[in-house]
Design an enzyme around this catalytic site. Structure first.
Site, mmCIF file in Angstrom:
data_model
loop_
_atom_site.group_PDB
_atom_site.id
_atom_site.type_symbol
_atom_site.label_atom_id
_atom_site.label_comp_id
_atom_site.label_asym_id
_atom_site.label_seq_id
_atom_site.Cartn_x
_atom_site.Cartn_y
_atom_site.Cartn_z
ATOM 1 N N CYS A 55 0.814 -1.227 0.000
ATOM 2 C CA CYS A 55 0.000 0.000 0.000
ATOM 3 C C CYS A 55 0.839 1.264 0.000
ATOM 4 O O CYS A 55 0.396 2.302 -0.468
ATOM 5 C CB CYS A 55 -0.973 0.014 1.174
ATOM 6 S SG CYS A 55 -0.246 0.496 2.756
ATOM 7 N N CYS A 63 4.720 -4.701 4.767
ATOM 8 C CA CYS A 63 6.153 -4.375 4.759
ATOM 9 C C CYS A 63 6.724 -4.285 6.172
ATOM 10 O O CYS A 63 7.748 -3.637 6.392
ATOM 11 C CB CYS A 63 6.380 -3.058 4.019
ATOM 12 S SG CYS A 63 5.612 -1.645 4.840
ATOM 13 N N ASN A 279 7.384 9.801 10.661
ATOM 14 C CA ASN A 279 7.018 9.992 9.252
ATOM 15 C C ASN A 279 5.629 9.448 8.939
ATOM 16 O O ASN A 279 5.290 9.211 7.792
ATOM 17 C CB ASN A 279 8.057 9.332 8.323
ATOM 18 C CG ASN A 279 7.991 9.875 6.908
ATOM 19 O OD1 ASN A 279 7.777 11.069 6.714
ATOM 20 N ND2 ASN A 279 8.163 9.019 5.926
ATOM 21 N N THR A 280 4.806 9.248 9.966
ATOM 22 C CA THR A 280 3.459 8.712 9.724
ATOM 23 C C THR A 280 2.495 9.779 9.240
ATOM 24 O O THR A 280 1.423 9.457 8.735
ATOM 25 C CB THR A 280 2.896 8.079 11.015
ATOM 26 O OG1 THR A 280 2.902 9.068 12.049
ATOM 27 C CG2 THR A 280 3.742 6.900 11.447
ATOM 28 N N LEU A 282 3.906 13.079 7.703
ATOM 29 C CA LEU A 282 4.585 13.669 6.536
ATOM 30 C C LEU A 282 4.654 12.688 5.373
ATOM 31 O O LEU A 282 4.453 13.068 4.221
ATOM 32 C CB LEU A 282 6.010 14.080 6.912
ATOM 33 C CG LEU A 282 6.227 15.444 7.562
ATOM 34 C CD1 LEU A 282 7.707 15.640 7.849
ATOM 35 C CD2 LEU A 282 5.723 16.563 6.672
ATOM 36 N N ALA A 1100 -14.109 -19.444 -11.034
ATOM 37 C CA ALA A 1100 -15.395 -20.153 -10.958
ATOM 38 C C ALA A 1100 -15.347 -21.386 -10.068
ATOM 39 O O ALA A 1100 -16.150 -22.303 -10.226
ATOM 40 C CB ALA A 1100 -15.893 -20.518 -12.360
ATOM 41 N N GLU A 1282 -15.480 -19.939 -3.848
ATOM 42 C CA GLU A 1282 -16.344 -18.755 -3.864
ATOM 43 C C GLU A 1282 -17.553 -18.840 -2.947
ATOM 44 O O GLU A 1282 -18.060 -17.808 -2.489
ATOM 45 C CB GLU A 1282 -16.875 -18.528 -5.288
ATOM 46 C CG GLU A 1282 -15.816 -18.257 -6.326
ATOM 47 C CD GLU A 1282 -16.430 -18.245 -7.714
ATOM 48 O OE1 GLU A 1282 -16.699 -17.148 -8.218
ATOM 49 O OE2 GLU A 1282 -16.664 -19.328 -8.268
#
Length: 1351
Positions: A55, A63, A279-280, A282, A1100, A1282
């Site tokens: 992300c 990460c 840096n969370t 900025l 499927a 599914e």
């Protein structure tokens, strides 16, 4: 301007090895640094790809790494899990980084964390697994025997889209000091294994197993074997470098002073330079909003900013302390002080438990959180009402300012001066007769920004309930935290009673005004929360007053709280889920060597856990490789007037820009161009692509491309607008049986209603990515792609480049999640990248950022359904007419097939004699929606089940009674005339009712609801008849290629792709059974179009079915060839037979083939046999809702699924659990929001909330129905990929059940408009009460809304 001065050396360690970086760039994050070879290392180069990019904003945890630092205050080593995507490498001076590769390896030694998560079946696609491992590993480094609460906290910042979290938590629980799991489970019984009826088949079966892994086989955790903190770093920490360190990047300079004096001097010299710690704040702003700062000041090495001091009247915390440290400091202080002094501290702790995830709490600083003044800050409202003081320092000296409404509003007179920094934060103790509390409501319980949060404090005159001081602050309702100062002043002197409550609500709504167009939307919900939170505070204070001495005079008595209201005071707990997984053991006569039917670990499980499993973007950089970035439309419907590439092409590193003119062959389809020509049809449509030497250069070049548009009309975004403009993608699909008009005339009652189902983002953890490598001759291309259908990629590239298919080879090693989103879309990206590779002559790598992936690719189709249902008073449905419209987006894609499947599957489990189903796919100016797990079934069947609940409400009966009354009972035919036997469906239903103790729990729920006004429980059970496969025979064919080598080893290849569903594991289980040799003899390398051509998409739910038959066929061919050899030497070994076969020139390679299940559908006649078989199931869920906030907790879910004879029960149960949780997300938290201009707002984990670890039901039981058979499939197994999606709707209907109870109690009319997802907003506003009535309402015609509902 970059400074020409020389940079200092950056020294840190990675996995115990020293890194010496002489040219550290402040804009490079630790994630980039680890994954790409940027460094000068003492031993060898870094390329640690176990740390994943998913992300880029710290929101998913993929990460996660561990950063260890020496704490100068405590003198201890502090281990912290952090998200590497937000950590600038320059912040790592003196730190030790541990990645998943440093924890353990399959080549050396596995760590117990890695072993247990793999053997507990906690990995599927494996993309999130390294992050999970690192979060757990860091927890164990700090707490070798953690509590279950600590385990939940540690994993709260990690997302997983595949597993449903339960097995990941199960692996973590094996380390916990205490476990709330069943103590009998190891003996083969369980306290949870109690049904209402002992004669149930699941209860009486002696061959039912409830263990998917054996705990006793795990290696023990030995903390003495962990990597030590590097002695060199310890020496550096004990004798810290006092001089200022400077690191010059291409555009940014990072300055890290060693003393406070130096920092203050630098702040004078660079007054606009921000201070950067975690840096969370900025980091995401620089990435997503383009914020840029040429100089960054890092105070990380200044110990004065981390000091903590305790005094008799309060607590001073250094501004550099992380939020995780603040949490520990406050918890310690709460344990030391009397309760009356810790009101503010406990309120802060209430928010710190759910604020972001553990990684962000480890990184974000208290000072940064305060000074950033985010509108949704969780701590600032509490700090503001708690009379917090900010201690500032500059070269001029020190200064104190209050953290008050003026500071939060950013008024210059109350703010920091440019040369000042925040040194520490003073939080005073609370006092007797003072009460402080905190409230927040977000889309989900954990790791989500609040819709609204609040801090509230009241000081009562001693011995009375008269207000002496009152302070209220809200977040989420303005540009910054908002203080309700005027309201509080007007309430001084009032008594704490109902009169005050009414006046306070009126004043608050008047003062804290929110315009109808406010950013973030949900305006009426937010207004309601303002007063709902105050009501909660009112009750909390009354409850606290009951514990204090009674008033001094009889004239003062505290108001009483009704017992019915007490539950409003309780927060929902975050508990580790418990439960059992039941499956049928293999036959006792089955050879031990035969793996079919056993819970075999995923083939790549251990590699997932060590980071050694290679995904598409983990492939090492190829010689002369270039990066590609896509340029997309910013308009929903417009003519392209001009595209100016000149500025982009002038930038350093930019090689070329690929446009439609560069395509030598076909530019996509007529209605769905690869690259736009002349006109764009949606925001996010690809116009061109930049090719540059690095991904950073390519992304910078995108910003320089100037596109001029001329807007076109109409802009259609919603289904309602599409119907109005008659804008459709394909003809209507229709099925009908009986005489519906006549039936409606003969029924007792008729109900009509509407159902709106929102879309869903695939949110596969691995975004779309492709690597195209042109070869030097014959126009050959190698394409490495994350795809479910590599043959489609191959064909699309072929037509785009106008070269034969046989020159293109597509390789798929594994896919980091697909869910339908990697069926058609990868072909687009592969083709564009291939054009770039052919034009430049160089390899091209294209990796989409999460924001671009969500913007461009589309997802599940939003649906609008209208129904008319006719029924008798007994609840028997005689006629049902449903019309569905799906939002297809701007191009056809799979919308026609989704419409067909939706209509075919609408009847679900019910036999209704008179039916009419109609469906249309709407064309809108949104990115085209595409295949998604369930393929229309989860949306459409919600309409059908909503009809059932509407009928139940009208008849005054329970929904489960209506369901039973109308279910298929005997062998019958569906609406499309396909015959089937519902016996297994009925068994699943009955087993589910029994194992969930449904009827006794229904009585308990009713009893609870009578006793509680503000909390309500709901219970629902839903049946399912899910059709598996494609509605065409040709889509069911499959092939396999098996080689036996002369040493006896076997290489298996087949046409299926490993998406995390364990298809490769199952294929080796099949091959092992057929060849009668252990799985250890076998290997699957990859799926490649060069080995197995003309494959069908792995979709499927039939991938294992059809490819298993192909593998079986190939094995049988080989075994037939070996028969003479084996007969001649029956006592020989496998190796002997293979050697003899080779000597006798017997081919040891065979192609297996399966022609496919017959399937067809004649839409003209409305009949056919479109599906090979059905999967049956049932799910029961119980929830509890908070009527004041809209929050809910999932108390229990029981699923019974018909898997027939499971090939691998661990994998199949994992598929059921994972799809159930994904479906639960669709129906409860996952909400796509679009602007009126067609721009997708929800483009990352911050705005789009998939379920987190705290969303798993507290008790989660899954049972595979035993003694079930189907002769059609491989070993009588069934595809389960599914079907579990729809069972997530049991949570939706349980919430709806609770809401309906609340509405009945409040005498609110029944509403038959159903909206999914059942978000906190929907729940709160549906539970209409005095607070929803008192809020101001806006006329939607007088303002432009922030977002539009596209369903």
């Amino acid at each position: 301007m970059p400074c020409p001065s020389r940079s200092d050396e950056l020294i840190f360690f990675v996995n115990g090895r020293k890194v010496l970086e002489r040219n550290a760039d402040p804009e490079v994050t630790l994630l980039t640094f680890l994954r790409k070879n940027w460094t000068l290392l003492i031993m060898s180069s870094l390329r640690l790809t176990g740390t994943k990019y998913a992300c880029g904003r710290g929101g998913c945890g993929a990460c996660t790494v561990m950063v260890s630092k020496h704490d100068p205050v405590s003198g201890k080593i502090r281990h912290s899990s952090v998200t590497a995507c937000l950590v600038p490498i320059c912040s790592l001076y003196g730190a030790a980084v541990t990645t998943v590769e440093g924890v353990g390896s399959i080549n050396t030694r596995l760590h117990p964390v890695q072993e247990r998560i793999a053997k507990s079946h906690g990995t599927q696609c494996g993309f999130c697994t390294p992050g999970m491992v690192m979060s757990m590993y860091t927890l164990l480094r700090n707490h070798p025997h953690p509590s279950e609460e600590q385990l939940m906290e540690a994993l709260g910042g990690n997302l997983c889209r595949c597993t449903g979290y339960r097995p990941i938590l199960a692996s973590g629980q094996t380390f916990c000091a205490e476990s709330s799991g069943c103590q009998q489970k190891g003996r083969g019984t369980c306290c949870l294994d109690q049904g209402e009826n002992d004669s149930s088949s699941l209860g009486r079966q002696s061959d039912i197993c409830m263990e998917l892994f054996a705990k006793e086989e795990f290696q023990p955790l030995d903390p003495t074997q962990e990597l030590i903190f590097p002695p060199e770093l310890l020496r550096m920490a004990e004798n810290p470098e006092k001089r200022t360190l400077t690191f010059h990047g291409e555009r940014v300079t990072w300055i890290s002073p060693g003393t406070l004096k130096d920092l203050l001097e630098l702040k004078v010299k660079h007054p606009k330079a921000p201070l950067i710690l975690g840096n969370t704040s900025l980091g995401p702003a620089m990435k997503s909003q383009g914020h840029f700062h040429p100089v960054l000041l890092s105070p990380a090495r200044i110990s004065e900013l981390s000091m903590v001091s305790k005094t008799s009247d309060g607590l001073t915390i250094g501004a550099s302390c992380s939020l995780a440290q603040v949490k520990d400091i406050l918890a310690e202080r709460v344990s030391e002080l009397p309760e009356e002094k810790t009101q503010t501290y406990r309120a802060l702790l209430r928010h710190l438990k759910s604020l972001a995830g553990q990684q962000i709490r480890n990184m974000a600083s208290l000072g940064g959180h305060i000074v950033s003044r985010h509108c949704s800050s969780d701590l600032n409202p509490v700090l503001a009402v708690g009379n917090t003081t900010l201690n500032l320092i500059s070269e001029e000296g020190t200064r104190k300012i209050p953290l008050n409404r003026e500071f939060l509003a950013g008024l210059a007179s109350a703010d920091l001066k440019p040369e000042e920094i925040l040194e520490s934060v003073y939080i005073p103790h609370s006092q007797k007769w003072e009460f402080v509390s905190a409230f927040r409501q977000a889309q989900c319980q954990q790791n989500a920004l609040a819709h609204v949060n609040a801090g509230m404090r009241v000081l009562l005159k001693e011995g009375t309930d008269a207000i002496e001081d009152l302070s209220i602050a809200y977040g989420g309702v303005g540009d910054a935290t908002v203080s309700a100062h005027k309201s509080c002043q007007q309430l001084l002197g009032w008594r704490w009673n109902e009169l005050m409550l009414d006046e306070a609500c009126r004043l608050l709504l008047d003062e804290v005004s929110l315009p109808g167009w406010a950013p973030g939307g949900s305006v009426e919900f937010k207004r309601t929360l303002l007063v709902s939170f105050f009501f909660k505070f009112y009750l909390e204070v009354l409850q606290e007053l009951k514990r204090l001495p009674p008033p001094q005079t009889d004239s003062h008595h505290f108001p009483e709280i009704s017992d019915q209201f007490l539950s409003a005071l309780e927060d929902f707990p975050a508990t580790v889920p418990q439960g059992v997984q039941r499956y049928q053991n293999v036959d006792s006569h089955q050879p031990l060597q035969d793996p079919v039917g056993r819970p075999i670990m995923h083939l790549s499980g251990l590699k997932h856990a060590t980071g050694e499993a290679i995904f598409c973007d983990d492939i090492p950089t190829v010689d002369k490789e270039l990066s590609m970035a896509l340029v997309t439309s910013t308009r929903a419907h417009a003519k392209i007037i001009s595209v100016d590439l000149s500025k982009a092409l002038e930038l350093p590193g930019v090689v070329d820009v690929i446009t439609a003119e560069d395509i030598p062959g076909t530019n996509g389809a007529e209605d769905d161009k690869l690259l736009a020509v002349d006109e764009v049809l949606c925001v996010g449509q690809i116009i061109c692509a930049v090719v540059a030497e690095t991904d950073v250069q390519a992304k910078r070049a995108i910003e320089k491309i100037k596109i001029t548009y001329e807007d076109l009309e109409p802009v259609i975004l919603t289904i309602k607008d599409a119907i109005k403009h008659n804008s459709f993608l394909c003809p209507e699909k229709k099925l009908e049986q009986g005489n519906i008009e006549e039936a409606f005339e003969k029924v007792d009652q008729i109900v009509e209603g509407e159902v709106h189902v929102g879309g869903q983002e695939h949110f596969y953890m691995e975004t779309q990515r492709v690597l195209v490598i042109p070869k030097t001759e014959d126009k050959e291309l190698d394409i490495y792609v994350s795809a479910q259908d590599p043959a489609h990629v191959q064909k699309t590239v072929s037509s785009t480049l106008n070269i034969p298919i046989n020159r293109i080879t597509c390789h798929v090693k594994r896919v980091g999640g697909g869910f339908g989103g990697k069926v058609g879309r990868p072909a687009v990206f592969g083709a564009i990248a291939a054009v770039g590779a052919i034009k430049t002559g160089y390899p091209i790598r294209l990796v989409l950022d999460r924001e671009d992936d969500m913007l461009i690719t589309g997802g599940r189709h939003p649906l609008f359904g209208k129904y008319k249902v006719g029924f008798m008073n007994s609840g028997r449905i005689r006629a049902l007419d449903i019309e569905c419209f799906i939002n297809g987006g701007c191009a056809l894609d799979d919308s026609e097939q989704v419409t067909e499947f939706l209509i075919l599957k609408l009847e679900n489990a019910y036999k209704i004699r008179n039916l009419r189903f109609r469906g249309r796919a709407c064309m809108t100016n949104l990115p085209s929606n595409t295949a998604f797990r369930g393929f229309g079934f989860p949306q459409g069947t919600l309409v059908t089940e909503s009809c059932i609940t509407a009928v139940a409400a009208k008849c005054g009966l329970l929904p489960e009674k209506i369901r039973e009354k109308n279910m298929y009972k005997t062998v019958d035919k569906t609406i499309y005339k396909q015959a089937f036997n519902p016996e297994t469906l009925i068994r699943c239903w009955n087993e589910c009712l029994d194992k969930s103790s449904f009827h006794s729990r229904r009585r308990q729920v009713e009893e609870f609801n009578k006793k509680n006004y503000w909390k309500k429980k709901g219970l629902a059970v839903v049946p399912m008849k899910f059709s598996v496969g494609f509605a065409a025979t040709s889509f069911h064919q499959a092939a396999a290629l098996i080689h036996i080598y002369t040493d006896g080893s076997v290489l298996v290849t087949h046409g299926g792709n490993e998406l995390g569903q364990g298809i490769h594991t199952k294929m080796l289980q099949v091959a092992s059974r057929e060849l009668k040799i252990p799985m250890s003899y076998m290997h699957i390398c990859e799926t490649s179009t060069a080995t197995v051509p003309n494959t069908i998409a792995t979709a499927a739910s039939i991938g294992s079915d059809v490819n298993g038959r192909a593998v079986q066929n190939a094995c049988q061919i080989l075994l037939k060839r070996l028969e003479p050899i084996i007969k001649k030497n029956p006592e020989g070994t496998w190796e002997d037979w293979i050697e003899a076969a080779f000597e006798r020139r017997i081919s040891l390679s065979a192609t297996g083939y399966f022609r496919g299940y017959k399937a067809f559908m004649d839409w003209e006649k409305g009949e056919g046999d479109p599906f090979p078989y059905y999967v049956y199931g049932a799910a029961c869920s119980e929830v509890e809702i908070d009527c004041l906030t809209g929050a809910h907790r999932k108390i229990r879910t029981d699923i019974v699924m018909d898997a027939c004879c499971s090939l691998n029960p661990a994998i199949d149960i994992g598929q059921i659990e994972g799809s159930f949780i994904q479906g639960m997300g669709l129906y409860t938290t996952e909400e796509l929001k679009y602007s009126p201009e067609g721009v997708l707002y929800s483009r990352g984990p911050d705005e789009y909330k998939i379920p987190t670890i705290t969303d798993v039901p507290e008790e989660f039981n899954v049972s595979l129905l035993p003694s079930s058979q189907t002769p059609l499939t491989i070993y009588s197994s069934k595809g389960l990929g599914e079907s579990g999606m729809f069972l997530g709707s049991s949570v939706f209907f349980a919430i709806a059940d609770a809401v309906a109870t609340a509405r009945r109690e409040r005498d609110v009319a029944e509403d038959f408009t159903v909206r999914s997802p059942a978000t906190p907003e929907w729940v709160r506003m549906a539970c209409a009460d005095r607070f929803t009535e008192m809020i101001p309402r806006d006329d939607p015609k007088i303002f432009k809304p922030w977002s539009v509902p596209i369903a």
